[in-house]
Design an enzyme around this catalytic site. Structure first.
Site, PDB file in Angstrom:
ATOM      1  N   THR A  73       0.855  -1.191   0.000  1.00 24.77           N
ATOM      2  CA  THR A  73       0.000   0.000   0.000  1.00 24.77           C
ATOM      3  C   THR A  73       0.887   1.236   0.000  1.00 24.77           C
ATOM      4  O   THR A  73       1.811   1.341   0.808  1.00 24.77           O
ATOM      5  CB  THR A  73      -0.935  -0.001   1.223  1.00 24.77           C
ATOM      6  OG1 THR A  73      -1.802  -1.137   1.134  1.00 24.77           O
ATOM      7  CG2 THR A  73      -1.776   1.263   1.280  1.00 24.77           C
ATOM      8  N   ILE A 109       4.621  -1.245   3.091  1.00 23.28           N
ATOM      9  CA  ILE A 109       4.350   0.163   2.813  1.00 23.28           C
ATOM     10  C   ILE A 109       5.248   0.613   1.668  1.00 23.28           C
ATOM     11  O   ILE A 109       6.471   0.505   1.730  1.00 23.28           O
ATOM     12  CB  ILE A 109       4.614   1.030   4.067  1.00 23.28           C
ATOM     13  CG1 ILE A 109       3.592   0.705   5.172  1.00 23.28           C
ATOM     14  CG2 ILE A 109       4.581   2.516   3.705  1.00 23.28           C
ATOM     15  CD1 ILE A 109       2.167   1.101   4.855  1.00 23.28           C
ATOM     16  N   LYS A 110       4.618   1.125   0.610  1.00 25.16           N
ATOM     17  CA  LYS A 110       5.382   1.558  -0.558  1.00 25.16           C
ATOM     18  C   LYS A 110       5.797   3.019  -0.415  1.00 25.16           C
ATOM     19  O   LYS A 110       4.967   3.895  -0.141  1.00 25.16           O
ATOM     20  CB  LYS A 110       4.551   1.395  -1.840  1.00 25.16           C
ATOM     21  CG  LYS A 110       4.396  -0.049  -2.277  1.00 25.16           C
ATOM     22  CD  LYS A 110       3.523  -0.178  -3.507  1.00 25.16           C
ATOM     23  CE  LYS A 110       4.303  -0.010  -4.776  1.00 25.16           C
ATOM     24  NZ  LYS A 110       3.469  -0.337  -5.966  1.00 25.16           N
ATOM     25  N   LEU A 111       7.076   3.256  -0.615  1.00 30.46           N
ATOM     26  CA  LEU A 111       7.642   4.603  -0.521  1.00 30.46           C
ATOM     27  C   LEU A 111       8.434   4.897  -1.791  1.00 30.46           C
ATOM     28  O   LEU A 111       9.107   4.007  -2.330  1.00 30.46           O
ATOM     29  CB  LEU A 111       8.590   4.700   0.680  1.00 30.46           C
ATOM     30  CG  LEU A 111       8.019   4.383   2.063  1.00 30.46           C
ATOM     31  CD1 LEU A 111       9.152   4.203   3.067  1.00 30.46           C
ATOM     32  CD2 LEU A 111       7.076   5.482   2.513  1.00 30.46           C
TER      33      LEU A 111
END
Length: 305
Positions: A73, A109-111
């Site tokens: 996400t 968690i996509k960064l």
């Protein structure tokens, strides 16, 4: 598509969520997200932001019902140069998942793989035990910095690298093993395995099945339903082109990148500079479109009340 191809994991991004949110089949998720934003109150802007975060989580939770592994996400791309902002937003998303009964072990968690994003990933992993997927990764410098930050997974983009070379060079077609995107991921994989980095390499953004087959042996690959359908029609035995044994025998040298060195090495790669900034702009634009769509629902719900 998930039910049909049964992947281990799945990934989302703002563009995919925007497309899905406009489908009638998922209107209830949009309605639930808007209701959540309204319930928390605050300014219209805050309601929309909360509704947007909730929508990402609701889609992620639906996907997790269908896969055994993890879902990715994405943190808002507009925070790509705000380390603390990314950390706060990531923790917020993890809290939202917890509210619907999903533990952080099932979330990536996509960064954005900016210097700030990579350092946010370092903090989230080390201090909060939040697993990160570094996206929009195009340069070797980005990959080295991610490994040094100890993030869980990187998503080097194969197809978008090819797109740049086709658009900016004389050569318009490449054999799979000569594809610049394939060569980029191969180098990253070899570097990680040679020097014992635990970060998972997940090739992403494929344009054709040749690219996928040329990266056989890579830790993970994230593949679209369209290309999975093409692959499912083929009946050939694949020999891994990437292996730990070969990686350990390669002649790559270990390097260390502090912020100044990272920015210089990344800046030396014109393709990576242009594709990173373009990717951030595109994801940010889709986030804005999604918020506009949610705003209509927030305002209409307010008028009904």
């Amino acid at each position: 598509a998930i039910d049909e191809y049964k992947p281990l994991d799945a990934t989302t991004n703002p563009s995919l969520i925007l497309a899905a949110a406009q489908m009638p089949a998922y209107q209830k998720l949009v309605d639930d997200a808007v209701a959540y934003g309204k319930k928390l109150g605050g300014s219209e802007e805050e309601q929309i932001k909360n509704a947007s975060d909730k929508l990402f989580v609701l889609f992620g939770a639906e996907i997790l019902k269908r896969i055994p592994g993890r879902v990715s996400t994405e943190v808002d791309a507009r925070l790509s140069f705000d380390k603390e902002g990314m950390i706060q937003r990531a923790r917020r998303l993890i809290d939202l998942y917890k509210e619907v009964g999903v533990g952080k072990d099932r979330i990536l968690i996509k960064l954005s793989s900016t210097w700030e994003g990579i350092q946010a990933g370092r903090v989230l992993e080390a201090e909060y035990g939040i697993h990160c997927n570094m996206t929009l990764l195009f340069s070797f410098a980005q990959a080295v910095a991610c490994a040094e930050a100890g993030v869980t997974l990187i998503s080097p983009f194969v197809g978008r690298i090819l797109d740049w070379y086709v658009a900016n060079g004389d050569k318009k077609t490449y054999e799979p093993l000569e594809d610049p995107g394939v060569k980029s991921v191969t180098k990253i994989y070899n570097y990680y395995k040679k020097f014992g980095y635990k970060t998972i390499v997940m090739g992403a953004s494929f344009r054709n099945t040749g690219q996928i087959k040329a990266l056989t042996g890579c830790d993970y690959l994230t593949i679209s339903p369209k290309l999975l359908a093409e692959l499912s029609k083929e009946h050939v035995k694949l020999t891994p082109t990437l292996s730990v044994k070969e990686a350990q025998a390669c002649d790559l040298e270990k390097i260390h990148l502090d912020e100044k060195a990272f920015r210089w090495h990344h800046n030396e790669d014109q393709m990576a500079v242009e594709k990173l900034s373009d990717g951030i702009r595109r994801f940010a634009a889709d986030a804005v479109k999604l918020e506009r769509m949610l705003k209509v629902d927030v305002v209409s719900r307010s008028s009904r009340i």
